[in-house]
Each structure stands twice: as C-alpha cells, then as structure tokens.
Design an enzyme around this catalytic site. Sequence first.
Site, PDB file in Angstrom:
ATOM      1  N   ARG A 119      56.790  58.694  28.966  1.00  0.00           N
ATOM      2  CA  ARG A 119      56.494  57.427  28.303  1.00  0.00           C
ATOM      3  C   ARG A 119      55.256  56.750  28.920  1.00  0.00           C
ATOM      4  O   ARG A 119      55.109  56.706  30.137  1.00  0.00           O
ATOM      5  CB  ARG A 119      57.720  56.540  28.491  1.00  0.00           C
ATOM      6  CG  ARG A 119      57.736  55.289  27.717  1.00  0.00           C
ATOM      7  CD  ARG A 119      59.150  54.814  27.519  1.00  0.00           C
ATOM      8  NE  ARG A 119      59.674  54.108  28.679  1.00  0.00           N
ATOM      9  CZ  ARG A 119      60.703  53.273  28.602  1.00  0.00           C
ATOM     10  NH1 ARG A 119      61.317  53.079  27.457  1.00  0.00           N
ATOM     11  NH2 ARG A 119      61.135  52.671  29.672  1.00  0.00           N
TER      12      ARG A 119
ATOM     13  N   ARG B 224      73.777  43.392  30.823  1.00  0.00           N
ATOM     14  CA  ARG B 224      73.757  44.689  31.496  1.00  0.00           C
ATOM     15  C   ARG B 224      75.084  44.990  32.185  1.00  0.00           C
ATOM     16  O   ARG B 224      75.271  46.067  32.730  1.00  0.00           O
ATOM     17  CB  ARG B 224      72.698  44.697  32.595  1.00  0.00           C
ATOM     18  CG  ARG B 224      71.267  44.982  32.195  1.00  0.00           C
ATOM     19  CD  ARG B 224      71.062  46.377  31.732  1.00  0.00           C
ATOM     20  NE  ARG B 224      69.898  47.064  32.245  1.00  0.00           N
ATOM     21  CZ  ARG B 224      68.665  46.933  31.790  1.00  0.00           C
ATOM     22  NH1 ARG B 224      68.380  46.084  30.850  1.00  0.00           N
ATOM     23  NH2 ARG B 224      67.695  47.674  32.299  1.00  0.00           N
TER      24      ARG B 224
ATOM     25  N   ARG C 240      68.708  54.890  37.110  1.00  0.00           N
ATOM     26  CA  ARG C 240      68.945  53.901  36.036  1.00  0.00           C
ATOM     27  C   ARG C 240      70.040  54.383  35.085  1.00  0.00           C
ATOM     28  O   ARG C 240      70.845  53.597  34.594  1.00  0.00           O
ATOM     29  CB  ARG C 240      67.637  53.636  35.285  1.00  0.00           C
ATOM     30  CG  ARG C 240      66.657  52.823  36.137  1.00  0.00           C
ATOM     31  CD  ARG C 240      65.253  52.866  35.594  1.00  0.00           C
ATOM     32  NE  ARG C 240      65.118  52.147  34.345  1.00  0.00           N
ATOM     33  CZ  ARG C 240      64.090  52.295  33.524  1.00  0.00           C
ATOM     34  NH1 ARG C 240      63.119  53.139  33.807  1.00  0.00           N
ATOM     35  NH2 ARG C 240      64.015  51.599  32.411  1.00  0.00           N
TER      36      ARG C 240
ATOM     37  N   LYS D  92      65.486  50.996  22.471  1.00  0.00           N
ATOM     38  CA  LYS D  92      65.803  49.594  22.171  1.00  0.00           C
ATOM     39  C   LYS D  92      64.537  48.759  21.978  1.00  0.00           C
ATOM     40  O   LYS D  92      64.457  47.953  21.067  1.00  0.00           O
ATOM     41  CB  LYS D  92      66.623  48.945  23.298  1.00  0.00           C
ATOM     42  CG  LYS D  92      67.943  49.595  23.584  1.00  0.00           C
ATOM     43  CD  LYS D  92      68.725  48.841  24.653  1.00  0.00           C
ATOM     44  CE  LYS D  92      68.048  48.755  26.006  1.00  0.00           C
ATOM     45  NZ  LYS D  92      67.886  50.036  26.708  1.00  0.00           N
TER      46      LYS D  92
ATOM     47  N   ARG E   8      55.197  52.971  33.527  1.00  0.00           N
ATOM     48  CA  ARG E   8      56.013  52.019  34.275  1.00  0.00           C
ATOM     49  C   ARG E   8      56.427  52.650  35.599  1.00  0.00           C
ATOM     50  O   ARG E   8      56.773  53.817  35.651  1.00  0.00           O
ATOM     51  CB  ARG E   8      57.266  51.675  33.453  1.00  0.00           C
ATOM     52  CG  ARG E   8      57.115  50.442  32.627  1.00  0.00           C
ATOM     53  CD  ARG E   8      58.273  50.241  31.708  1.00  0.00           C
ATOM     54  NE  ARG E   8      59.569  50.162  32.385  1.00  0.00           N
ATOM     55  CZ  ARG E   8      60.690  49.766  31.783  1.00  0.00           C
ATOM     56  NH1 ARG E   8      60.661  49.440  30.506  1.00  0.00           N
ATOM     57  NH2 ARG E   8      61.817  49.711  32.443  1.00  0.00           N
TER      58      ARG E   8
HETATM   59  P1  AMP Z   1      64.394  47.396  31.148  1.00  0.00           P
HETATM   60  O1  AMP Z   1      62.989  47.096  30.828  1.00  0.00           O
HETATM   61  O2  AMP Z   1      65.375  46.731  30.205  1.00  0.00           O
HETATM   62  O3  AMP Z   1      64.675  48.875  31.302  1.00  0.00           O
HETATM   63  O4  AMP Z   1      64.684  46.713  32.582  1.00  0.00           O
HETATM   64  C1  AMP Z   1      63.966  47.106  33.727  1.00  0.00           C
HETATM   65  C2  AMP Z   1      64.670  46.626  34.977  1.00  0.00           C
HETATM   66  O5  AMP Z   1      64.775  45.188  34.964  1.00  0.00           O
HETATM   67  C3  AMP Z   1      66.116  47.104  35.154  1.00  0.00           C
HETATM   68  O6  AMP Z   1      66.190  48.399  35.719  1.00  0.00           O
HETATM   69  C4  AMP Z   1      66.662  46.012  36.085  1.00  0.00           C
HETATM   70  O7  AMP Z   1      66.198  46.199  37.411  1.00  0.00           O
HETATM   71  C5  AMP Z   1      65.992  44.758  35.562  1.00  0.00           C
HETATM   72  N1  AMP Z   1      66.804  44.096  34.509  1.00  0.00           N
HETATM   73  C6  AMP Z   1      66.483  43.927  33.199  1.00  0.00           C
HETATM   74  N2  AMP Z   1      67.437  43.279  32.530  1.00  0.00           N
HETATM   75  C7  AMP Z   1      68.413  43.019  33.428  1.00  0.00           C
HETATM   76  C8  AMP Z   1      69.683  42.372  33.362  1.00  0.00           C
HETATM   77  N3  AMP Z   1      70.171  41.894  32.208  1.00  0.00           N
HETATM   78  N4  AMP Z   1      70.417  42.276  34.506  1.00  0.00           N
HETATM   79  C9  AMP Z   1      69.957  42.763  35.685  1.00  0.00           C
HETATM   80  N5  AMP Z   1      68.780  43.399  35.818  1.00  0.00           N
HETATM   81  C10 AMP Z   1      68.001  43.530  34.707  1.00  0.00           C
END
Ligand code: AMP
Length: 212
Positions: free
Chosen positions: A123, A88, A167, A13, A156
């Site tokens: 990654r 989410r 996740r 994404k 990360r």
């Molecule tokens: P991402 O970079 O999108 O994989 O997000 C990393 C982490 O940020 C996720 O595993 C969640 O802990 C938090 N996070 C990101 N977006 C959301 C969301 N819309 N709602 C809740 N937690 C989020």
Amino acid sequence: MKLVLIGCPGAGKGTQAKMLSKKFGIAHISTGDLLRDQMKRGTELGKKVSEIMNTGGLVSDDIVSAMLAERIKEDDCKKGYILDGYPRNVAQAEGLDDITGPLDKVICYEVADDVIVDRMTGRRSCPECGKMYHLTYNPPKTEGKCDDCGAELIQRKDDNEETVKNRLKVYHETTAPVIDYYRNKGILMTVSGVGDIEDIFNKVASALEGIN
Ligand code: AMP
C-alpha cells in the site's frame, strides 16, 4: 446518518468510507488519520502516541474518545458521519452512544488475514490528497508519483510486515468482539471486502438507501 465501518486493518474501510462519504454527503472520520495528523504536526499528543502507533498497538481510549468527541462538533458533521477505525474495542463501543447518540448501521468488511499482509505491505498513499495506491493491484501511472497531484507517494510507517501482523493480532483479540456487540444490537451488516471496489460499494450503498 451515522455509520461505523469495522474490519481488520487493510480491509478497505478507508477507501469505502471515502466513497460513502461522497455519495451520502456525510463526513468521513478516521481516528487513525486524526492521530497521524497530530504526529505530523508534532503536537504533544502526537509525540505521546507515535511509539504505540508505529508498533501497531492501540492508543488509550480516553485520548481517542476525547478526540472523536471534538471532531463531531465540526460543521461538516451536521448531516452525519462515517466512523472509520472507531470503536476498536468493546469499551469504546459501549461508550460510543454517549458521544454520538444511536448509530444507524455498522458495516463489517470481511477479508482473510493472508490477503491482508499482501495488501498492506504494497500500500502507498499520497501525502497531499490522500489518494491510495497498491504497487501490484493499483499502481500509479508514474512510479512513486500521485496520478492526481504529482506528489511523492509514501508508505505508512505501520504498513511493514511485522507491524501489520501485530495489528492483525490486536484486531482479532480486541476489535473482533465489537462485531458481536453490534450483531446483538441488530444493526450489523457484513459484506465481503474482497472483489471489485465498486461492487462492494454498491452493495453497501443500496442497503443504506432510505436512511436519513
Ligand atoms: P488506522 O489508520 O485505523 O489503521 O489506525 C492506525 C493506528 O491508530 C492504530 O494501529 C492505533 O494505534 C491508532 N488508532 C486508531 N484508531 C484507534 C482507536 N479507536 N483506538 C485506539 N487506537 C486507535
């Protein structure tokens, strides 16, 4: 144009959002990046969410939706934006129209779980310019260094195998129902997230031509 990108963690994404943002001149908003920025800056909010994020859980809806509502007020969002990582869960999806108004399209990138663990644990990213790499599929020219700006690449914290598996579990239980929510609204487009990055991008970009 207002878009939402959905897909499990590691579906691509972020990469696709950057390409679409450039092509259509609209902002790329990653709620994960916004939260990581808070952690990096050591803010109260950053401290509050770090434990949850590092173990792969979801931050509370109130925190993320308030952060998003602020972000879309910025100037670069005037022509539209791409949401990457939001909504989410179904509650976030239900509340989203109140924050953004109607969406034009929701794009879902489909990738099988076994491909994901391999993708994510390899990654790496550049902390300076955000460029993404993969140790096997897209390595930097010099080990550990960004091709573009020479900064030391980082992994990360939540890209280790245990957290990635958590996740994915959270994604299937909580985020996957959002796909049906948008399918029922008639604005969902699904695309395979496996294959050449440019091909995936072209398929989506041509489907979006003509939307303002
Ligand atoms: P991402 O970079 O999108 O994989 O997000 C990393 C982490 O940020 C996720 O595993 C969640 O802990 C938090 N996070 C990101 N977006 C959301 C969301 N819309 N709602 C809740 N937690 C989020």
